[in-house]
Design an enzyme around this catalytic site. Structure first.
Site, mmCIF file in Angstrom:
data_model
loop_
_atom_site.group_PDB
_atom_site.id
_atom_site.type_symbol
_atom_site.label_atom_id
_atom_site.label_comp_id
_atom_site.label_asym_id
_atom_site.label_seq_id
_atom_site.Cartn_x
_atom_site.Cartn_y
_atom_site.Cartn_z
ATOM 1 N N GLU A 163 0.824 -1.215 0.000
ATOM 2 C CA GLU A 163 0.000 0.000 0.000
ATOM 3 C C GLU A 163 0.859 1.267 0.000
ATOM 4 O OE1 GLU A 163 -3.814 0.483 0.264
ATOM 5 O OE2 GLU A 163 -2.734 2.173 -0.592
ATOM 6 N N GLY A 212 1.752 7.248 -0.482
ATOM 7 C CA GLY A 212 1.915 7.225 0.975
ATOM 8 C C GLY A 212 0.708 6.743 1.744
ATOM 9 N N GLU A 244 14.777 16.477 -3.217
ATOM 10 C CA GLU A 244 16.135 16.007 -2.979
ATOM 11 C C GLU A 244 17.145 17.007 -3.556
ATOM 12 O OE1 GLU A 244 16.727 12.566 -2.034
ATOM 13 O OE2 GLU A 244 14.624 11.943 -2.067
ATOM 14 N N LYS A 255 4.925 4.860 -9.970
ATOM 15 C CA LYS A 255 3.638 4.724 -9.268
ATOM 16 C C LYS A 255 2.508 4.455 -10.262
ATOM 17 C CE LYS A 255 5.245 7.799 -5.575
ATOM 18 N NZ LYS A 255 5.318 9.240 -5.207
#
Lengths: 427, 427
Positions: A129, A134, A190, A205
């Site tokens: 999941e 998230g 980042e 994703k």
């Protein structure tokens, strides 16, 4: 109370979130899972690193075999990320008959099928999941709740970094560079932001969402990917005037029996719920043939939201209610894929031209000859020695637009095709 | 392929939706559930009624015993609504060891505990995803996905009729009466709209959401309920000026160890995702201590969306992955309840006063004496022989506001306290 021993692979942000949730919500989790969950071992690269977390030192180990060889450990939670050694560890855990929870989008998008197959052969569960969006329960949503539906379309804002940057550009008029810098300072981006701003994170994703929603195997190389670096403040401003907000969308839809798979900046009508998904929030918009339009909105990253999904997956294993997921590969069918030239969309075109009479007519003629019909055509006030022409097309084939632009570029009055942004008129 | 026989109780809108989905998505449902689902019997009141649906006549029956006495029927789907005879039928089915799917909010809110208890005793599953917010998977969301969380707050727009009416009043400037009439013409509101516009429909759904999210027994009589009939166009207009949208919210939150349970029209900041939930759409906003803010948005009613939830529940039973839900009652704890006077909120007050000097000062003084601090205070242009004063308070106890208003009403300059609307400053 029954006891169960688990191990974590990794103690970065997500690992810490899992540890903290297991401790702070211990009582509720015991009641809901029926188990007292004990973290028996945590695999780290450096035992002595200062981690700012209250974990007994004796749990930490740098030797993965201590975990895999321990038959009392029933569940392995992979929260280290990256392809290797994560893949090796996950397969090792499965072969030693341990259930696996992973938050690893790259691993599932790339090697999910091998993992699911070996899990089925070894009779263990693999839950993931946390690998997409998230804390938002989109994997369970598709797999457990929307099972009555033929899913027709999934459209997601599934990268928090780019959504933060685009929000800052839209609401505060920042440039891409300024917004990126702020995102980096706040820890949303980042130091090397490539994976986020070029759309690769969203691509992984989208591959996972597609596999689940369309029950088909997806090769990430089949996904058309375009990042947000080419979006200028001026496109956001013109978009606003036209009633659109620019979002990085990950899109999969079945059109005329072909699957379109694409990640790109997109103009979305400002009254659509996706248009109001701001900052680092994520949202996934799903269209099913029974449920209609559904949207799930929430935190797509962060140690606690991601930890929420991981711990929820652990509880699912303990309740033993997620076995069916591994039957997914048995349900795969092959889907024909659309190329990016096959897709139909509306388009926003920004072209800089010399301010000469007749240029509008020439551009319009070329578009017309290539079956691109024009919805609106605006000549913006002169800048230095050129003007911007902003065109919004009706729905048309991308191939038609590309062919038109090749010819338009050749016009001597045209300086440059500055930007092309697809418009998704979600209805 | 294994076969399973099921029965429907009722063939109204939801029943038709279930029938249509089972037929149109038959192949996908077989693959996902592992079963070929056969509708063996459908209980109706009148076999000869023209239903505009292609159901073989021999499936229809008016005799419920044909269903309960048939041991080959394993699942009973209750889609008739209302308390009786639905309760009697559901308990009957459970006692004959049949799994039950129900879309009945009133039944689950009122008699859920007895039903869950008997189901546990008889080893059968009771699923009720469709009882709250139609196709939106909020029951599964809370029970299966958010299990890692201590849920702190659930705020829902869970009545489509009132949301449609308020949307029309807000976006098109309609009066309540005009918007209600349009809702009735479009089939969004019943001929007798009481249950929707007075908030009772939302109350039942809030009771169910509370039971799941807070694992406690809820008596519907403990829910404070206020409908939308008192909302005037002018309140919507003034709300807009202040940056708010008026929505009928169903709210449960735990504050200082007490549970607040309330359904009432509420001003919501216009930048909040709930503010953009329009027309007959529903949305549920959930705050968990791990997941943070989460919102689920979609169709709260309609034959296919509700059918989507019902059929999803059937598939869950066939996959046998929803047994734990019936363990819910074992997890109940008692929660102390807040009275409506105990709650803290901001308030919008609209008061009509005679246009006399000193009235502002008198009102402000009374509010101050009762510890109600004022955020903004606007005197609107004179209407005929009175003026409206619009006050927005800081966060305060509702009891303080009520005591103030008792005194304000007694001022000779005050005609009437025209409206009091709570403001939820969701953050």
């Amino acid at each position: 109370m029954k006891k169960v021993r688990i191990a974590l692979l990794g103690l970065g942000n997500v690992g810490k979130g899992v540890w903290n949730i297991l401790n702070s919500n211990k009582e509720a989790i015991m009641k809901r899972s029926g188990y007292d969950i004990e973290v028996a071992k945590i695999l780290v690269r450096d035992v002595n690193k200062n981690r700012n977390i209250d974990v007994p030192e004796e749990l930490l180990t740098t030797n993965s075999e201590e975990i895999f060889n321990d038959d009392s450990i029933k569940i392995v939670v992979e929260v280290m990320g990256g392809l290797e050694p994560a893949k090796d560890y996950v397969l090792n855990a499965i072969r030693r008959k341990k259930h696996v929870i992973t938050a690893n989008k790259m691993l599932i998008a790339t090697d999910g099928n091998q993992i699911f197959k070996e899990a089925a052969e070894n009779g263990v569960i693999v839950n993931f999941e946390a690998s997409v969006a998230g804390g938002i329960p989109v994997i369970n949503g598709i797999n457990e709740s929307l099972t009555a539906n033929k899913i027709e379309e999934v459209i997601g804002i599934i990268n928090g970094t780019t959504n933060y940057i685009l929000t800052k550009m839209t609401l505060e008029g920042m440039s891409f560079e300024e917004a990126l810098k702020e995102a980096q300072e706040k820890g949303y981006a980042e130091a090397d932001p490539t994976s986020d701003v070029e759309g690769y994170d969203a691509m992984y994703k989208l591959a996972i969402l597609t596999t689940l929603a369309f029950e088909t195997e997806v090769n990430i190389n089949d996904i058309y990917v375009e990042g947000i670096t080419k979006i200028k403040a001026i496109d956001i401003e013109y978009g606003k005037e036209l009633g659109y907000v620019i979002k990085l969308l990950a899109i999969v839809k079945e059109v005329n029996g072909k699957l379109e798979l694409r990640v790109h900046p997109t103009m979305v009508p400002n009254i659509h719920p996706l248009a109001n998904v701001n900052d680092s929030f994520n949202a996934i918009f799903i269209k099913g043939n029974a449920v209609g339009d559904l949207m799930l909105y929430g935190r797509g990253a962060g140690e606690l939201p991601t930890g929420s999904a991981v711990v929820g997956d652990i509880i699912s294993v303990l309740r033993n209610d997620s076995e069916v997921l591994n039957g997914l590969i048995d349900r795969y069918t092959d889907k024909e894929l659309a190329t990016i030239d096959d897709i139909r969309s509306q388009y926003y075109l920004r072209i800089s031209v010399k301010d000469l009479p007749g240029v509008l007519g020439k551009i319009a003629t070329i578009l017309g000859e290539n079956e691109v019909s024009i919805l609106s055509f605006i000549q913006k006030p002169k800048k230095e020695d050129f003007v911007y022409i902003v065109i919004v097309t009706h729905d048309t084939l991308e191939g038609n637009v590309n062919r038109s632009l090749e010819k338009i570029k050749e016009l001597e009055e045209v300086n440059k095709v500055e930007n092309i942004i697809r418009i998704e008129n979600l209805n």
